[in-house]
Structures are given as structure tokens and as C-alpha cells.
Motif scaffolding. Structure first.
Motif, short mmCIF file in Angstrom:
data_model
loop_
_atom_site.label_atom_id
_atom_site.label_comp_id
_atom_site.label_asym_id
_atom_site.label_seq_id
_atom_site.Cartn_x
_atom_site.Cartn_y
_atom_site.Cartn_z
N SER A 167 8.70 120.06 33.62
CA SER A 167 8.23 118.72 33.99
C SER A 167 8.00 118.65 35.50
O SER A 167 8.32 119.57 36.23
N GLY A 168 7.43 117.54 35.95
CA GLY A 168 7.23 117.33 37.38
C GLY A 168 5.86 117.75 37.90
O GLY A 168 5.65 117.83 39.10
N ALA A 169 4.91 118.00 36.99
CA ALA A 169 3.57 118.39 37.42
C ALA A 169 2.75 117.15 37.77
O ALA A 169 2.92 116.09 37.17
N LYS A 170 1.83 117.31 38.72
CA LYS A 170 0.90 116.25 39.07
C LYS A 170 -0.28 116.33 38.12
O LYS A 170 -0.75 117.42 37.78
N VAL A 171 -0.79 115.17 37.69
CA VAL A 171 -1.92 115.11 36.76
C VAL A 171 -3.07 114.36 37.43
O VAL A 171 -2.88 113.27 37.95
N ASN A 223 -3.40 113.45 21.96
CA ASN A 223 -2.51 112.43 22.52
C ASN A 223 -1.31 112.27 21.59
O ASN A 223 -1.51 111.88 20.45
N PRO A 224 -0.11 112.57 22.04
CA PRO A 224 0.25 113.07 23.36
C PRO A 224 -0.11 114.55 23.49
O PRO A 224 -0.40 115.22 22.51
N VAL A 225 -0.05 115.04 24.72
CA VAL A 225 -0.33 116.44 24.98
C VAL A 225 0.83 117.03 25.78
O VAL A 225 1.43 116.35 26.61
N THR A 226 1.19 118.27 25.44
CA THR A 226 2.22 118.99 26.18
C THR A 226 1.61 120.32 26.65
O THR A 226 1.08 121.07 25.84
N ILE A 227 1.67 120.55 27.94
CA ILE A 227 1.10 121.75 28.55
C ILE A 227 2.24 122.62 29.07
O ILE A 227 3.11 122.15 29.80
N LYS A 228 2.22 123.90 28.67
CA LYS A 228 3.20 124.86 29.19
C LYS A 228 2.57 125.54 30.41
O LYS A 228 1.55 126.20 30.29
N LEU A 229 3.16 125.29 31.57
CA LEU A 229 2.65 125.86 32.81
C LEU A 229 3.13 127.31 32.97
O LEU A 229 4.28 127.62 32.68
N GLU A 230 2.22 128.17 33.43
CA GLU A 230 2.55 129.57 33.65
C GLU A 230 2.89 129.79 35.12
O GLU A 230 2.16 129.33 36.01
N PRO A 231 3.99 130.52 35.37
CA PRO A 231 4.34 130.80 36.77
C PRO A 231 3.25 131.64 37.44
O PRO A 231 2.59 132.45 36.80
N GLU A 232 3.06 131.40 38.75
CA GLU A 232 2.12 132.23 39.51
C GLU A 232 2.70 133.62 39.64
O GLU A 232 3.92 133.79 39.73
N GLU A 233 1.82 134.61 39.66
CA GLU A 233 2.28 135.98 39.86
C GLU A 233 2.61 136.15 41.34
O GLU A 233 1.84 135.76 42.21
N ARG A 234 3.72 136.74 41.59
CA ARG A 234 4.13 136.95 42.98
C ARG A 234 3.73 138.36 43.39
O ARG A 234 3.95 139.31 42.66
N SER A 235 3.15 138.44 44.55
CA SER A 235 2.77 139.77 45.05
C SER A 235 4.01 140.44 45.63
O SER A 235 4.89 139.78 46.16
N PRO A 236 4.06 141.75 45.51
CA PRO A 236 5.24 142.46 46.06
C PRO A 236 5.34 142.26 47.57
O PRO A 236 4.33 142.18 48.26
N ALA A 237 6.53 142.17 48.04
CA ALA A 237 6.76 141.99 49.49
C ALA A 237 6.36 143.25 50.23
O ALA A 237 6.61 144.36 49.77
N LEU A 267 -3.39 119.79 35.60
CA LEU A 267 -1.98 119.68 35.97
C LEU A 267 -1.68 120.74 37.01
O LEU A 267 -2.07 121.91 36.85
N THR A 268 -1.01 120.33 38.08
CA THR A 268 -0.64 121.26 39.14
C THR A 268 0.82 121.07 39.50
O THR A 268 1.36 119.96 39.46
N LYS A 269 1.44 122.20 39.83
CA LYS A 269 2.84 122.18 40.30
C LYS A 269 3.03 123.42 41.17
O LYS A 269 2.60 124.51 40.78
N PRO A 270 3.64 123.25 42.34
CA PRO A 270 3.86 124.41 43.20
C PRO A 270 4.61 125.52 42.46
O PRO A 270 5.58 125.26 41.73
N GLY A 271 4.11 126.76 42.63
CA GLY A 271 4.73 127.91 41.97
C GLY A 271 4.18 128.20 40.58
O GLY A 271 4.59 129.16 39.94
N TYR A 272 3.23 127.36 40.12
CA TYR A 272 2.66 127.52 38.78
C TYR A 272 1.13 127.50 38.87
O TYR A 272 0.56 126.87 39.76
N LYS A 273 0.48 128.18 37.94
CA LYS A 273 -0.97 128.18 37.87
C LYS A 273 -1.44 126.80 37.39
O LYS A 273 -0.80 126.19 36.52
N PRO A 274 -2.55 126.30 37.94
CA PRO A 274 -3.09 125.02 37.44
C PRO A 274 -3.48 125.18 35.96
O PRO A 274 -3.91 126.25 35.53
#
Length: 142
Positions: A42-46, A124-138, A73-80
Motif C-alpha cells: 500500500s501507499g502508492a500514488k495514483v 472496480n475495485p482493482v488491486t495492483i501488485k507493484l514490482e520492486p525496481e531492480e537494483r544495480s550492483p554497487a 500507480l507509483t511508489k519509490p523503490g517500485y516500478k510504475p
């Protein structure tokens, strides 16, 4: 009362009843509905293409029943993520239109179609499963 005058009275009564029940779906359902959106986590912007938004899921946005839009839907750390929303004739909306037909409310059918009262937003209603962004190796700095 003559046969003709009885028929005329009956016709006027039917027309009055029809006009009082015109736009059955508009009266019983209204032309707007709450579109409900959830996300995991939860906590994504729409934001929608028709200008509506909410700051954090879960949320509900009041929309015209005959709306068509794309929601992002957008949330930091997750793909739109996006979802396409349209409309279809609802069971309750179809019953309202059928009520117009039975009572002779041709004008009511037009009003219901114009306002979209016989429609439901889908999904309606809709539930979206957000996918985490892939992190590049340090990178190692030497």
C-alpha cells in the motif's frame, strides 16, 4: 365515461407514470461511482489520465460511471504500474433501463445513456501488485 375517454385517461396515466419514472437508473444509481484502487504494498500514488489522483493507496476516487481512463500507480523503490479502466452496462443499470422501457420512458433511456447511470466502471475495485525496481550492483571504488 365513454370507451374513448377511458382509453384517453388510461393513456395519460401511463404517460404521467412514465415521465415520473423517467431515467430510472439515473435516479436510483446516480451518474458517479467510487472507483476503488488498492496496491500491494500500500501507499502508492495514483494519477489518472482524466485528471484525478490520490496520494496513497488504498483510496477511492469519485468518477463518472461512463469514464474511460488509464491509472498509473507509483511508489519509490517500485516500478510504475498502469491499469486501463473502462465501463460496461451493469446489472442494476440494465434493470433501470428495462424499467424505462416497461413504463414507456423513452426520454429516461436517453437520460440514463447520456449520464452513464446504467454503467459500471471495470475493473472496480482493482488491486495492483507493484514490482520492486531492480537494483544495480554497487560499484567498488578503488
Amino acid at each position: 365515461m365513454t370507451y374513448v375517454s377511458r382509453r384517453l385517461v388510461r393513456l395519460v396515466a401511463v404517460l404521467c407514470a412514465g415521465s415520473s419514472l423517467a431515467a430510472c437508473a439515473t435516479v436510483t444509481r446516480g451518474s458517479e461511482d467510487a472507483w476503488v484502487v488498492n496496491s500491494e504494498p500500500s501507499g502508492a500514488k495514483v494519477e489518472t489520465t482524466n485528471g484525478h489522483q490520490c496520494q496513497a493507496t488504498p483510496c477511492a476516487i469519485k468518477m463518472k460511471r461512463k469514464s474511460e481512463f488509464t491509472a498509473t500507480l507509483t511508489k519509490p523503490g517500485y516500478k510504475p504500474a498502469t491499469v486501463q479502466v473502462s465501463h460496461k452496462t451493469a446489472g442494476a443499470g440494465a434493470a433501470g433501463v428495462a424499467g424505462n422501457v416497461l413504463v414507456g420512458g423513452v426520454i429516461g433511456i436517453g437520460v440514463d445513456m447520456y449520464t452513464g447511470a446504467s454503467q459500471d466502471l471495470v475493473p472496480n475495485p482493482v488491486t495492483i501488485k507493484l514490482e520492486p525496481e531492480e537494483r544495480s550492483p554497487a560499484k567498488i571504488i578503488e
